[in-house]
Design an enzyme around this catalytic site. Structure first.
Site: not given
Length: 92
Positions: A71-74
């Site tokens: 999740y949420s690799m930004t």
């Protein structure tokens, strides 16, 4: 997957310290349920281990073909890009 530490320029015995570290510091104390760890140099796989559990409730171990949800690799991707630019002296 062919793991060849010698071809990648590593000592197999010393790479096993990674297994010990992750098992003792993270998996055994319950900080993480499981992990897969890889070390690659120049496109050659030197080390690969699957540790711990992929499903605590069912007591299923992590296997080489375990699929992970990420999740949420930004933030990590942006951070790596920024560090690469910094290394190349392109940041302002």
């Amino acid at each position: 997957m062919k793991v060849d530490p010698d071809a990648a320029g590593f000592d197999a015995e010393r790479l096993e310290r990674i297994t010990t570290h992750f098992e003792c510091r993270y998996v055994a104390p319950g900080k993480i349920p499981g992990a897969q760890v890889a070390v690659v140099r120049a496109g050659r796989l030197a080390y690969w281990r699957s540790l711990g559990l992929m499903d605590r409730e069912r007591d299923k171990p992590v296997t080489d073909d375990t699929i992970w949800r990420i999740y949420s690799m930004t933030k990590p991707i942006t951070s790596v890009a920024l560090l690469q630019l910094y290394e190349q002296e392109r940041s302002s």
